[in-house]
Design an enzyme around this catalytic site. Structure first.
Site, PDB file in Angstrom:
ATOM      1  N   GLU A  81      -0.147   2.009  -1.572  1.00  0.00           N
ATOM      2  CA  GLU A  81      -0.259   0.555  -1.736  1.00  0.00           C
ATOM      3  C   GLU A  81      -0.164   0.075  -3.174  1.00  0.00           C
ATOM      4  O   GLU A  81       0.293  -1.024  -3.432  1.00  0.00           O
ATOM      5  CB  GLU A  81      -1.576   0.069  -1.107  1.00  0.00           C
ATOM      6  N   GLU A  83      -9.192   9.718  -0.684  1.00  0.00           N
ATOM      7  CA  GLU A  83      -9.546   8.445  -0.054  1.00  0.00           C
ATOM      8  C   GLU A  83     -10.662   8.627   0.975  1.00  0.00           C
ATOM      9  O   GLU A  83     -11.570   7.815   1.075  1.00  0.00           O
ATOM     10  CB  GLU A  83      -8.305   7.879   0.643  1.00  0.00           C
TER      11      GLU A  83
END
Ligand code: BGC
Length: 876
Positions: A463, A766
């Site tokens: 992203e 993450e």
């Protein structure tokens, strides 16, 4: 001997082209004596041929001394001279400089555009789709090279280039790239704010003909952004604004300004996109484009206010191997963000490619670990012979690179990974006797660097977005690891610009249109995410003594609280509305006004027991929002009340404190049972409830026991997500169970920090089980700094270094050798200078502390003894 060091202007060393009207200066002192303090200073700011401005004070202050002299001239280099006297009567002097940028009215340049092919929506299928199969050449635009040939006929005294673009740009003078910055003008909300850069190109000019060539690629302006790869977020066309000013030795000057006389061409770069990748075709002919003037104006233009993106590290390739299905793969041994510079000897017309990934499959096969628009594939059509190549207008998150169709003749030394990062000065070094913890610390630093490219981001491969929650939870750590004062100030400036009408802080800053679709579901914000607005400035104040950021952000913080207040007061969960009890119970009705418990939120995002390691699983984090959201409202108010107090806003302090009490009462009334348990059996909810003091004293003990039991039932493993991990180990210490905190820290089974290290991580993942214990790798990011927030606890608790007063003017050193380590060392460049803490706990405990000039340290030894010391080096 006394020395003045590190003179900074607007938090930066020797900034080029600033436009602050009243820049602020800071420095620090070093001395070989003990108990040294500055007693007075004299600061002079002067430009050649101008009257100097001097300010003197009998003062210990070394931070943020504001310039209050006559209006600074634009395009001028100023010398700063600082002379200080200390309490021994010693004096020291040092010099530094800054240079002002160009005033709005001095721009003679016109915005120019070319008639290049426009990047179009690639229609690759929306959220969480796989990378497009379409040839990017079909939908991406080639960068435009704007150029101008000019003649230098006299000896040059100085030359400056002022430039910005719609897109990302860099430039060459006579074919040479003279500046080391990448991705200028950085990422700002381009519809509201654009920065220009100032370059010293004096040495690049030659007598006779010179050529200035500025390449503008799509970048964040018109290239793919976000998960779905939306394009043209801010506009469709590459545009340039550039002004070159040459001052000759004879006193005359000349300006070369962008206008219709500039040429525009497409050269070897076929496309260059931040998400998709870059393609160069070295067999391509140059193609001429038409240039026209454009009316973009200068209204939103200011000087750059932070240091540029540069190459932070060059990483050699450690191995080239063939994976199980025959791919040739490079291993750089480190997850990073940037691109590969390489030397290749190929045939003319040979097409080679490089695909980037962060992890290998359990069988050693190359793996693409991300979803969405990111393609991370660079392609090159060779000219033949030996070539040195590197991309310039993209970056990838990677450790491994799959080589496609490369010539046989390759060696590891042909490849170097260039790690990009915004230039924030590294200020902390940590090491201890346990290599696993050292690796964890390094992993955090690597993830931080990879996610501070122009803005703070969630991840550098999927992203690359300015997710606010990630920085919120990481802010206490980043302010110690690096001098990110200018970097974060700039991002917060964008946050204030992007704040929405009703007061929401968007979940992503800059809030690119790409994300508004998701944002609509979430009211464009989320508890914990929007809280970056008060938490990050507060951390900056504590670490750097930056009070201005509190002043600047205070109106935004108040509006953010206004938004929450309205949500709490007027939005009642359906469950309550359907409950007749609610309607007849006055107290229930009254207290509901203080609970923010409606709307979609990310909750304790990435709680391992709720996520299966995939992005779809991650979405389940949303299900944990109950209690996380009302708990965070209390935290928002607590931080804001402290900020209001620092700013002397007494009425606000009273108001926020009163609301805190109401929120606590409501939270207890609705959510905490008589025995201190809660309707949600999540560790994170107990952590937030205990740490934010939301629970009445008489229920605390049982809540604490319940938390411990949950941890034990989970095999002494954590089960916390983004919203609560930051407070987990602190909470365990606060409830008198530091032993559990150590157990979680040293835990090697998933989920845990050292599980990642044991699994070979070189960055922070993450999600805790990005690589599952059975070896299976998940399609998630292997480079998210959020869980690296544990470093702040390691510094404060294990090393034992905490700021008592802002900027560490007064600090405490209270090591905890019970943690199980025998040797710990932290060297920290605080705003006052280096603090070094080193302790050993072998046969006996010993501690060495270096205390910078002008500060005071409170030493608390494990045997309970305390000492207060001034500057100097001490052993205990
Ligand atoms: C990002 C996160 C972010 C989250 C919102 C993800 O896609 O990578 O780090 O905070 O969305 O919950």
């Amino acid at each position: 001997m006394l020395k003045v060091q590190d003179i900074r202007t607007e938090y930066r060393l020797n900034p080029m082209g600033i436009d602050a009207e009243s820049p602020r200066f800071s420095w620090h002192l070093v001395s070989d004596k003990q108990n040294v303090k500055q007693t007075s200073y004299e600061l002079t700011v002067q430009a050649a041929g101008q009257e100097p401005w001097t300010t003197k004070a009998v003062s210990e202050e070394i931070l943020e001394i504001a310039y209050t002299g006559p209006k600074l001239q634009s395009r001028t280099r100023y010398t700063i001279t600082v002379t200080v006297t200390d309490n021994y009567g010693e004096q020291a002097t040092a010099e530094s400089w800054f240079e002002t940028g160009i005033a709005k009215e001095e721009w003679q340049a016109k915005w120019i555009e070319s008639d290049h092919k426009v990047t179009t929506q690639d229609g690759n299928g929306g959220l969480l789709s796989k990378p497009t199969k379409r040839d990017p050449e079909e939908f991406l635009a080639p960068p435009t090279v704007f150029s101008k040939v000019f003649t230098v006929g006299k000896p040059v005294a100085q030359a400056r280039l002022y430039a910005t673009a719609h897109g990302v740009y860099d430039f060459t003078v006579n074919g040479v790239r003279t500046d080391d910055r990448f991705l200028a003008p950085d990422f700002t909300p381009y519809d509201k704010w654009l920065t220009y850069q100032t370059y010293d190109i004096t040495d690049a000019l030659q007598s006779g003909d010179n050529k200035l060539a500025i390449t503008v690629a799509d970048g964040w302006y018109s290239g793919c952004v976000g998960l779905t790869g939306g394009v043209n977020s801010y506009g469709k066309r590459h545009a340039l604004l550039a002004q070159l000013e040459i001052r000759y030795e004879d006193g005359s000057s000349e300006i070369i300004a962008s206008d219709e006389s500039f040429a525009a061409t497409e050269e070897e770069i076929v496309y260059a996109d931040l998400y998709v990748g870059e393609k160069h075709d070295y067999t391509r002919e140059s193609k001429a484009l038409n240039v026209s003037a454009a009316d973009h104006g200068l209204d939103i233009l200011t000087a750059s206010d932070k240091d540029p993106v540069r190459i932070w590290r060059e990483i050699p390739c450690v191995e080239i191997f063939t994976d199980t299905i025959g791919n040739t793969v490079l291993d750089f041994g480190q997850v990073t963000a940037g691109f590969v510079r390489f030397t290749v000897r190929g045939e003319k017309g040979q097409v080679i490619g490089m695909e980037h990934g962060e992890i290998l499959k359990e069988n050693g096969e190359f793996f693409v670990n991300f979803e969405g628009a990111a393609r991370q594939y660079d392609e090159f059509v060779l000219s033949g012979g030996e070539q040195q190549i590197q991309p310039r207008y993209t970056f990838h998150g990677f450790r491994y690179v799959r080589l496609v169709n490369f010539p046989e003749d390759i060696r590891p030394e042909d490849f170097t990974a260039l790690a990009l990062s915004s230039d924030t000065r590294d200020t902390l070094q940590f090491e201890c006797n346990d290599p696993r913890l050292n690796r964890l610390w390094q992993n955090t630093v690597w993830s931080q660097k990879a996610n501070t490219i122009a803005i703070p981001t969630d991840c550098p491969q999927r992203e690359k977005a300015g997710w606010t929650g990630d920085m919120q939870v990481f802010s206490a750590t980043i302010v110690q690891n690096t001098d990110s004062n200018a970097f974060l100030s700039s991002w917060l400036r964008m946050m204030a610009m992007e704040q929405m009408k009703a007061g929401q802080i968007p979940m992503i800053i800059p809030y690119v249109p790409e994300y508004t679709m998701i944002g609509n579901f979430f009211d464009h914000t989320s508890a914990c995410w929007g809280d970056a607005v008060e938490v990050a400035p507060f951390r900056m104040y504590r670490a750097y003594g930056n009070k201005r950021i509190l002043e600047q952000m205070y109106p935004s913080i108040q509006r953010w609280i206004g938004f929450i207040e309205e949500k709490a007061a007027n939005h009642i969960p359906l469950k309550h509305r359907l409950n007749p009890k609610y309607w007849f119970n006055k107290k229930a009705k009254e207290l509901q006004k203080y609970l923010w418990n409606t709307g979609l939120h990310y909750g304790d995002w990435m709680v391992p027991s709720k996520t299966s390691g995939s992005m779809a699983g991650a979405a389940k984090g949303i299900l944990t929002k109950a209690l996380v959201v009302p708990a965070y409202y209390c935290y928002t108010l607590q931080i804001t009340a402290q900020i209001a107090e620092i700013l002397g806003k007494t009425e606000d302090v009273k108001k926020y404190r009163a609301t805190i009490e109401k929120v606590k009462e409501a939270y207890d009334y609705y959510y905490i049972r008589k025995d201190g348990t809660m309707p949600t059996d999540l560790q994170g909810v107990y952590v937030l409830t205990l740490h934010f003091g939301l629970i009445p004293e008489h229920k605390r003990e049982n809540a604490a026991k319940t938390l411990i039991k949950m941890i034990e039932d989970n095999g002494n493993r954590l089960d916390t997500g983004f919203a609560s991990t930051e407070f987990l180990l602190d909470t365990l210490c606060e409830i008198g169970r530091p032993d559990k905190a150590y157990e979680l820290l040293w835990q090697e089974e998933a989920p845990s920090w050292l599980y990642e290290v044991k699994s070979g991580a070189t960055s922070i993942w993450e999600c805790w089980d990005a690589k599952l214990p059975n070896g299976k790798v998940q399609t998630v990011s292997y480079n998210h700094y959020a869980y690296g927030c544990v470093d702040d606890w390691i510094y404060r608790h294990i090393v034992g270094l905490t700021a008592i007063e802002p900027a560490y003017r007064k600090f405490r050193v209270e090591p905890h050798p019970q943690c199980g380590l025998t040797h710990v060392k932290e060297s920290f460049r605080s705003p006052y200078g280096d603090i070094v803490v080193e302790w050993k706990n072998e046969d006996a405990f010993s501690l060495q502390v270096e205390v910078p000039v002008g500060t005071e340290a409170e030493i608390v030894l494990p045997n309970g003894q305390t000492h207060t010391v001034g500057s100097g080096t001490y052993s205990f």
